[in-house]
Structures are given as C-alpha cells and as structure tokens.
Design a protein around this motif. Structure first.
Motif, mmCIF file in Angstrom:
data_model
loop_
_atom_site.group_PDB
_atom_site.id
_atom_site.type_symbol
_atom_site.label_atom_id
_atom_site.label_comp_id
_atom_site.label_asym_id
_atom_site.label_seq_id
_atom_site.Cartn_x
_atom_site.Cartn_y
_atom_site.Cartn_z
ATOM 1 N N VAL A 63 0.831 -1.204 0.000
ATOM 2 C CA VAL A 63 0.000 0.000 0.000
ATOM 3 C C VAL A 63 0.866 1.254 0.000
ATOM 4 N N GLU A 64 1.977 1.209 0.698
ATOM 5 C CA GLU A 64 2.824 2.404 0.861
ATOM 6 C C GLU A 64 4.118 2.305 0.056
ATOM 7 N N ARG A 65 4.078 1.593 -1.056
ATOM 8 C CA ARG A 65 5.302 1.389 -1.840
ATOM 9 C C ARG A 65 5.865 2.703 -2.364
ATOM 10 N N LYS A 66 5.000 3.573 -2.853
ATOM 11 C CA LYS A 66 5.467 4.814 -3.466
ATOM 12 C C LYS A 66 5.463 5.991 -2.492
ATOM 13 N N LYS A 67 4.508 6.016 -1.593
ATOM 14 C CA LYS A 67 4.464 7.101 -0.616
ATOM 15 C C LYS A 67 3.650 6.665 0.600
ATOM 16 N N GLY A 68 3.823 7.396 1.687
ATOM 17 C CA GLY A 68 3.117 7.049 2.902
ATOM 18 C C GLY A 68 1.619 7.278 2.775
ATOM 19 N N LEU A 72 -5.024 4.725 4.443
ATOM 20 C CA LEU A 72 -5.344 3.595 3.573
ATOM 21 C C LEU A 72 -4.667 2.322 4.069
ATOM 22 N N ALA A 73 -3.422 2.467 4.522
ATOM 23 C CA ALA A 73 -2.689 1.295 5.005
ATOM 24 C C ALA A 73 -3.379 0.676 6.218
ATOM 25 N N SER A 74 -3.824 1.508 7.150
ATOM 26 C CA SER A 74 -4.477 0.960 8.339
ATOM 27 C C SER A 74 -5.806 0.300 7.983
ATOM 28 N N PHE A 75 -6.517 0.845 6.980
ATOM 29 C CA PHE A 75 -7.787 0.246 6.577
ATOM 30 C C PHE A 75 -7.567 -1.093 5.875
ATOM 31 N N ALA A 291 8.346 -10.136 16.354
ATOM 32 C CA ALA A 291 7.664 -9.461 15.246
ATOM 33 C C ALA A 291 8.647 -8.709 14.360
ATOM 34 N N LYS A 292 9.402 -9.436 13.557
ATOM 35 C CA LYS A 292 10.364 -8.820 12.646
ATOM 36 C C LYS A 292 9.642 -8.078 11.522
ATOM 37 N N GLY A 293 10.153 -6.921 11.186
ATOM 38 C CA GLY A 293 9.542 -6.131 10.138
ATOM 39 C C GLY A 293 8.385 -5.281 10.600
ATOM 40 N N VAL A 294 7.949 -5.488 11.849
ATOM 41 C CA VAL A 294 6.833 -4.724 12.419
ATOM 42 C C VAL A 294 7.408 -3.579 13.249
ATOM 43 N N GLY A 295 6.885 -2.384 13.023
ATOM 44 C CA GLY A 295 7.375 -1.216 13.741
ATOM 45 C C GLY A 295 6.754 -1.092 15.127
ATOM 46 N N ASP A 296 6.751 0.137 15.639
ATOM 47 C CA ASP A 296 6.171 0.368 16.950
ATOM 48 C C ASP A 296 4.647 0.335 16.867
ATOM 49 N N ILE A 297 3.993 0.787 17.914
ATOM 50 C CA ILE A 297 2.550 0.636 18.014
ATOM 51 C C ILE A 297 1.792 1.408 16.939
ATOM 52 N N ARG A 298 2.454 2.344 16.263
ATOM 53 C CA ARG A 298 1.799 3.090 15.186
ATOM 54 C C ARG A 298 1.668 2.288 13.903
ATOM 55 N N ASP A 299 2.372 1.173 13.805
ATOM 56 C CA ASP A 299 2.400 0.363 12.588
ATOM 57 C C ASP A 299 1.204 -0.582 12.564
ATOM 58 N N PRO A 300 0.296 -0.443 11.588
ATOM 59 C CA PRO A 300 -0.865 -1.341 11.543
ATOM 60 C C PRO A 300 -0.485 -2.805 11.321
ATOM 61 N N ALA A 301 0.714 -3.044 10.803
ATOM 62 C CA ALA A 301 1.159 -4.435 10.655
ATOM 63 C C ALA A 301 1.359 -5.098 12.010
#
Length: 402
Positions: A63-68, A72-75, A291-301
């Motif tokens: 979803v965020e390949r080109k820009k943040g 949309l990413a969280s949805f 959780a590799k590749g997963v960021g902090d709590i702001r990351d919907p992943a």
C-alpha cells in the motif's frame, strides 16, 4: 397453615431437573470454562502465525510502496487482518459454536446455514471494525501520549452507533421479528409495559429456533430503536402467561433501568484501561512474538501484537466483565419481581435455562465465570420475594409438588 420456606421451595424447583439433565448441564458449563482458555490459546496462535508469515508487513508495504498512506494502510491491513484471522479461527469456531452446541442438543441448525450466517456476520464486523481501526491508528499517530483515552471514546461512539442500527439493519438479516400477536400473551405484555413505562409497541417475537434451542429473550438497540424480543423457543417449550410476565418483566427491567447504557459506560472504562496497558505492554509482546519487520505501536502491521496483548487482558478481565453483567442481570430479576410479581413464573423459566447453565455452581465458579447469577441463586431470591409478597391474581404457576 405451614409457613412458606424459601430454601425448601428452591430445592423443590431444582428437583424438577432430572439427574441426567443436571449432569449434562454441568458438563456443558464446565467445558465452556475450558473453552475460554482454549479460545485464548487460539488467539495467540493466530497472532503468531500472522507475524511469522509476514503477511501484514507485505500488505502494508504494498500500500505504501510509493508514498506514505497511513489511513489507507491501516484500513487495508485491518481488513486483511480481520479476514485472515476469521479464516484461521474457523475450524475452532465450527467446533465451539456449531458442533459442540449440537452435541448438547442446543441447536439443530444445518452446518450450511450456520456457515452462511457466520460469513454474513464476519463481513459486517470486518468492515465495521476496520473503520474503527482507521480511527484508532489515526489517534495513535496524532495523540501519541493519550491515544488510549481518545481511542476509548471513539470505541464508545462506534458501540453506540452499532446498538442503534443493529435492530434496524443487522438483526433482520438473521431473524424475522414480528410484534407479539393479538391474544392473551400480548394483552399481558402490554399491561406490564404500561405499568413499567416500556413502549408497548416494542415487544417482539423472533424465530430464534433457527439458530438455537435455548430458552431466551433479550433487549437490543438503544434509544428509539430499543426493543424487547422473545425467542419462539419460549413458546415451543410451553411458556405460560406467568412465565412470559416473569421473563418479559426481566427484559423490561433492562430497558427501563437503561442497563445497556450502564454496560457501555463500564465497557468504555475497561477499554480505556485495556488500551492504556496495551500501550505499555506492546514492546514486550513485540519482542516475545519476534515481530520482525513490524514497527512500533503506530504500525498497523502490528495488529497481531495488539491482538495478543488484548487477548491476555481480556482473559484476565473475565471475572470483572462477568461480575458487571451478573450484577445487572440480578437487578433485572428484581425489577421483574417488583413489577410482574411472578416468582414462580420466573423460576419456571429459569429452570428451562439450566440446560445450558449449570444451576448450582460453587461460589468461586460463579464469581469467575458466570455472567448471570446461578439458577439456584436466582430462584432462591424469587422464593424469598414470594415469602413476603402475595401472589397476583394473574399468576398461573404453582410451585412444584413436594
């Protein structure tokens, strides 16, 4: 004349259950306690699978390949997370909600019908919850320190909206609701409604036998959409006027005493506490789950990490939520006794609910697991009421013979 003994009368009511029925109810109920633990284990397993596969990380990156695109990413990530979680838990849900219910004679719904309704319910809840997640992640990004408080408020708004629209848009998808037909049942219900201040046009009967053989009634909706609904199972199991008055009086208690609003308020407080603890525990769960590749709590992943933390907190909060609901149910019983004055009718109805709720648990078991007072305790309170209040002329139920 022999003085009325509430304890003896309670024992007489409980004795109307056969030993076989009681044993089956105990097995079903205590097995249900273990299901709480197993459901928790399934939730943790699903979270682990989603993290290990990296599926949500790949979806977020796509979803965020080109820009943040955080909204949309969280949805999109939320949709994928909810849909895949439902699929992964489907085998467990089949056992817990369909197969086991059939084992104990509590449903004869065909599997295809159960699965169809499950898909419909999952589709509705997935979209609804994904929209809520968009709002929660926006709050995490913008109100970082106090996101948990704002998120609890947003959750309250979604709960209220859901309660308002559910009787209008959602419940009719699964059952047919019709006003109580003309006759003595409706007359009795209308008279009780007028006495309690409940709108008499808000009393319905629905085809609950489609899904379950449980003897039950409920209040759903909020404000102008709230209504009292009786399952048709009540009448196939021979509910008489005294039972109807006792049961509907209980449900009217929920309506008049605004128990739904009380529950929403308490649940919002519990949600705020849960989000607050989740904010603190997220880094720990992130590390434990690898959780590799997963960021902090702001990351919907990181939704599986959030889900795992909330599953732990939900398990620990079981006695809290059970006590909250149990207290409200006891208040509704008291309302019924005061306004319908049908202690024997209410007791007769309660005995019929014992098939899916063991009637005489220990005090510890009741505290930790029962979201209703035990049938024995509820009947005892009804009999204590009967001992000090004369019967109404409309009452048609007599206590069981000694």
């Amino acid at each position: 004349m022999q003085e009325f003994d509430p304890a003896a009368a309670t024992a007489q009511w409980l004795a109307t259950l056969s030993p076989e029925d009681t044993a089956r109810a105990v097995a079903y109920t205590q097995g249900g306690h273990w299901l709480i633990l197993w459901s928790f284990a399934v939730s943790i397993l699903v979270a682990w699978i989603l993290i290990r596969t990296g599926l949500l990380v790949r979806v977020r990156e796509a979803v965020e390949r080109k820009k943040g695109r955080p909204v949309l990413a969280s949805f999109v990530v939320g949709l994928v997370y909810l849909a895949v979680s439902w699929l992964l838990t489907l085998p467990w849900s089949i056992y817990e909600s369909w197969y086991r219910e059939g084992q104990y004679g509590l449903t004869d719904q065909p599997f295809v019908g159960w699965l169809t309704e499950g898909l419909m319910s999952a589709a509705i809840s997935t979209v609804f919850t994904a929209l809520l997640l968009v709002g929660i992640y926006a709050l995490i990004r913008r109100a970082r320190a106090l996101w948990w408080a704002w998120a609890a408020g947003l959750t309250a708004v979604f709960i209220v909206i859901g309660l308002i629209v559910s009787p209008i848009l959602i419940e009719p998808l699964f059952n047919t609701y019709t006003p109580a037909p003309d006759g003595e049942v409706r007359d009795a219900v209308v008279a009780l409604a007028e006495k309690t201040g409940t709108p008499s046009d808000k009393i319905y009967i629905y085809d609950g036998s489609r899904q379950s053989d449980r003897y039950t009634a409920n209040v759903s909706g909020l404000f102008g959409t709230a209504r009292v609904a009786m399952s048709d199972v009540m009448f196939t199991k021979g509910a008489d006027l005294a039972e109807v008055r006792g049961v509907v009086g209980h449900e009217m208690g929920h309506y008049v005493r605004a128990h739904v609003l009380w529950m929403v308020g308490i649940m919002v407080l519990l949600t705020a506490v849960g989000f607050f603890l989740t904010d603190r525990l997220y880094p720990v769960a992130h590390r434990l789950l690898g959780a590799k590749g997963v960021g902090d709590i702001r990351d919907p992943a990181g939704l599986p990490v959030l889900g795992a933390v909330l599953a732990v907190l939900g398990l620990l909060a079981t006695p809290i939520s059970a006590t909250m609901i149990r207290t409200i149910e006891a208040d509704a019983d008291h309302f019924s006794l005061v306004h319908a004055n049908e202690p024997d009718g209410l007791s007769k109805a309660l005995i019929k609910t014992a098939e899916y709720r063991a009637p005489s648990p220990s005090a510890i078991e009741e505290f930790f697991f029962y979201d209703h007072p035990s049938v024995e305790n509820r009947i005892r309170r009804a009999m204590e009421w009967k001992a000090t209040h004369p019967a109404t002329k409309d009452s048609e139920v007599s206590p069981p013979a000694s």
